[in-house]
Design an enzyme around this catalytic site. Structure first.
Site, PDB file in Angstrom:
ATOM      1  N   GLY A   1      -9.461   4.369 -11.012  1.00 14.11           N
ATOM      2  CA  GLY A   1      -9.443   4.169  -9.568  1.00 14.11           C
ATOM      3  C   GLY A   1      -8.902   5.383  -8.829  1.00 14.11           C
ATOM      4  O   GLY A   1      -8.299   6.285  -9.431  1.00 14.11           O
TER       5      GLY A   1
ATOM      6  N   ILE B   1      -6.386   5.710  -6.657  1.00 11.04           N
ATOM      7  CA  ILE B   1      -4.929   5.855  -6.670  1.00 11.04           C
ATOM      8  C   ILE B   1      -4.424   6.182  -8.061  1.00 11.04           C
ATOM      9  O   ILE B   1      -3.538   7.024  -8.238  1.00 11.04           O
ATOM     10  CB  ILE B   1      -4.262   4.588  -6.107  1.00 11.04           C
ATOM     11  CG1 ILE B   1      -4.581   4.454  -4.606  1.00 11.04           C
ATOM     12  CG2 ILE B   1      -2.754   4.622  -6.330  1.00 11.04           C
ATOM     13  CD1 ILE B   1      -4.078   3.176  -3.976  1.00 11.04           C
TER      14      ILE B   1
ATOM     15  N   TYR C   1      -9.881  -5.711  -8.177  1.00 15.76           N
ATOM     16  CA  TYR C   1     -11.282  -5.949  -7.843  1.00 15.76           C
ATOM     17  C   TYR C   1     -11.432  -5.523  -6.388  1.00 15.76           C
ATOM     18  O   TYR C   1     -10.832  -6.131  -5.494  1.00 15.76           O
ATOM     19  CB  TYR C   1     -11.607  -7.435  -8.015  1.00 15.76           C
ATOM     20  CG  TYR C   1     -13.044  -7.814  -7.677  1.00 15.76           C
ATOM     21  CD1 TYR C   1     -13.959  -8.104  -8.678  1.00 15.76           C
ATOM     22  CD2 TYR C   1     -13.475  -7.907  -6.359  1.00 15.76           C
ATOM     23  CE1 TYR C   1     -15.266  -8.465  -8.378  1.00 15.76           C
ATOM     24  CE2 TYR C   1     -14.774  -8.253  -6.048  1.00 15.76           C
ATOM     25  CZ  TYR C   1     -15.665  -8.537  -7.068  1.00 15.76           C
ATOM     26  OH  TYR C   1     -16.962  -8.893  -6.763  1.00 15.76           O
TER      27      TYR C   1
ATOM     28  N   TYR D   1     -11.790 -11.256  -0.500  1.00 10.83           N
ATOM     29  CA  TYR D   1     -11.057 -10.104  -1.016  1.00 10.83           C
ATOM     30  C   TYR D   1      -9.615 -10.108  -0.507  1.00 10.83           C
ATOM     31  O   TYR D   1      -8.661 -10.004  -1.289  1.00 10.83           O
ATOM     32  CB  TYR D   1     -11.749  -8.797  -0.620  1.00 10.83           C
ATOM     33  CG  TYR D   1     -10.922  -7.569  -0.902  1.00 10.83           C
ATOM     34  CD1 TYR D   1     -10.672  -7.163  -2.211  1.00 10.83           C
ATOM     35  CD2 TYR D   1     -10.359  -6.824   0.139  1.00 10.83           C
ATOM     36  CE1 TYR D   1      -9.886  -6.046  -2.476  1.00 10.83           C
ATOM     37  CE2 TYR D   1      -9.586  -5.701  -0.117  1.00 10.83           C
ATOM     38  CZ  TYR D   1      -9.348  -5.321  -1.421  1.00 10.83           C
ATOM     39  OH  TYR D   1      -8.567  -4.217  -1.680  1.00 10.83           O
TER      40      TYR D   1
ATOM     41  N   TRP E   1      -7.796   2.119   4.001  1.00 12.57           N
ATOM     42  CA  TRP E   1      -8.790   3.161   4.252  1.00 12.57           C
ATOM     43  C   TRP E   1      -8.576   4.370   3.322  1.00 12.57           C
ATOM     44  O   TRP E   1      -8.486   5.515   3.759  1.00 12.57           O
ATOM     45  CB  TRP E   1      -8.755   3.592   5.711  1.00 12.57           C
ATOM     46  CG  TRP E   1      -9.258   2.567   6.688  1.00 12.57           C
ATOM     47  CD1 TRP E   1      -9.217   1.214   6.551  1.00 12.57           C
ATOM     48  CD2 TRP E   1      -9.878   2.816   7.955  1.00 12.57           C
ATOM     49  NE1 TRP E   1      -9.778   0.612   7.647  1.00 12.57           N
ATOM     50  CE2 TRP E   1     -10.181   1.563   8.527  1.00 12.57           C
ATOM     51  CE3 TRP E   1     -10.175   3.964   8.663  1.00 12.57           C
ATOM     52  CZ2 TRP E   1     -10.794   1.432   9.778  1.00 12.57           C
ATOM     53  CZ3 TRP E   1     -10.781   3.852   9.909  1.00 12.57           C
ATOM     54  CH2 TRP E   1     -11.087   2.593  10.450  1.00 12.57           C
TER      55      TRP E   1
END
Length: 296
Positions: free
Chosen positions: A10, A12, A61, A125, A151
């Site tokens: 991912g 991050i 997710y 979500y 964002w």
């Protein structure tokens, strides 16, 4: 610090591996198959074997529209998974940092959201991420910090910045929503903030350093503003550019409802943890140039 982080690829996680290594920390990234958030036993085994000083719960997710159709999977990964991570952190007796999102709010306020504002997700979500926050605080709240970000963009994975540059390389105009506002936040800056919070949690037992915090870049923008900023920087660096046509949310229907206002007030984390992320325009400058090669 020896930091175990859930997830391998991912935005991050990738940024944290870079920033952590540069700062002299050991980052142990754990993902499938050895750590699968839908399998609590694998979560426990992988984290116990890692023997960390602190855990960062970053895997999630993140397919916002897909969550509307895959709610069971979204809640398993985003809700139950962090609970398993938190239980393991408690057994290990180490602090936990859990990454959450602005989507826990419905976006109807006319000001930046505070940590104390009522949570009211507008879609699956956001609801699944809220379930994860709650699980973390129930299981290990006395030694956890929940960090809400928003964002997120970076040179890694799929994100808005990379999409804008790709489209600009293909055509002269791009239509972008102008009636949703938020704080575009560089994953590298998020990683620096995580490392600062991690140091504080390890060094100090102060309960005020635990709990829920907002951590985004300073400066606000609409998606159209953000697109203009990306393409202006790209053009100045000799990369692709395009005209930005502002459109309304109604002109671009999606399965999931997006918050019209994603702005987060970050005064609390600055006051208690000393973390203040840079303005998004400043951070954007160094992010575009590394991507030019992908368009050749």
């Amino acid at each position: 610090m020896r930091i175990a982080v859930t997830g391998k690829s991912g935005q991050i996680v990738t940024a944290l591996r870079e920033r952590g290594k540069a700062a002299g920390h050991e980052i142990v990234a754990l993902g499938r198959p050895e750590l699968d958030l839908v399998d609590p036993t694998s979560v426990f085994r992988a984290l116990m074997a890692a023997g960390p000083d602190i855990i960062v719960s970053a895997a999630a997710y993140t397919f916002v529209d897909g969550a509307e159709q895959e709610s069971t999977l979204a809640f398993a990964v985003n809700g139950e998974g962090p609970g398993a991570v938190a239980r393991t952190a408690k057994v290990l007796d180490v602090p936990l940092i859990h990454i959450s999102t602005d989507y826990v709010f419905d976006g109807k306020l006319d000001r930046p959201y505070l940590e104390t504002d009522p949570v009211m997700p507008a879609g699956v979500y956001g609801a699944s991420k809220l379930a994860g926050e709650q699980a973390v605080l129930v299981e290990h709240g006395s030694n956890s910090a929940v960090l809400r970000v928003a964002w997120v963009y970076s040179p890694f994975g799929s994100n808005f910045m990379k999409t804008m540059l790709r489209i600009a390389n293909e055509r002269d105009e791009v239509a972008v929503i102008a009636d949703q506002i938020g704080n575009p936040t560089n994953a590298m800056d998020i990683s620096d903030g995580i490392l600062s919070v991690a140091k504080n949690l390890i060094a100090r037992d102060d309960p005020a350093l635990r709990g829920t915090f907002h951590m985004t870049a300073s400066g606000e923008a609409s998606w159209a503003d953000f697109a203009r900023g990306i393409l202006a920087v790209s053009a100045a660096q000799g990369g692709p550019s395009a005209r930005v046509k502002a459109i309304a949310t109604a002109d671009y229907p999606t399965q999931a409802v997006r918050p019209a206002n994603s702005r987060l007030n970050c005064a609390l984390i600055e006051r208690l943890h000393g973390v203040a992320l840079p303005d998004w325009r400043t951070s954007l400058e160094g992010m575009v140039m590394p991507l030019h090669g992908i368009f050749v």
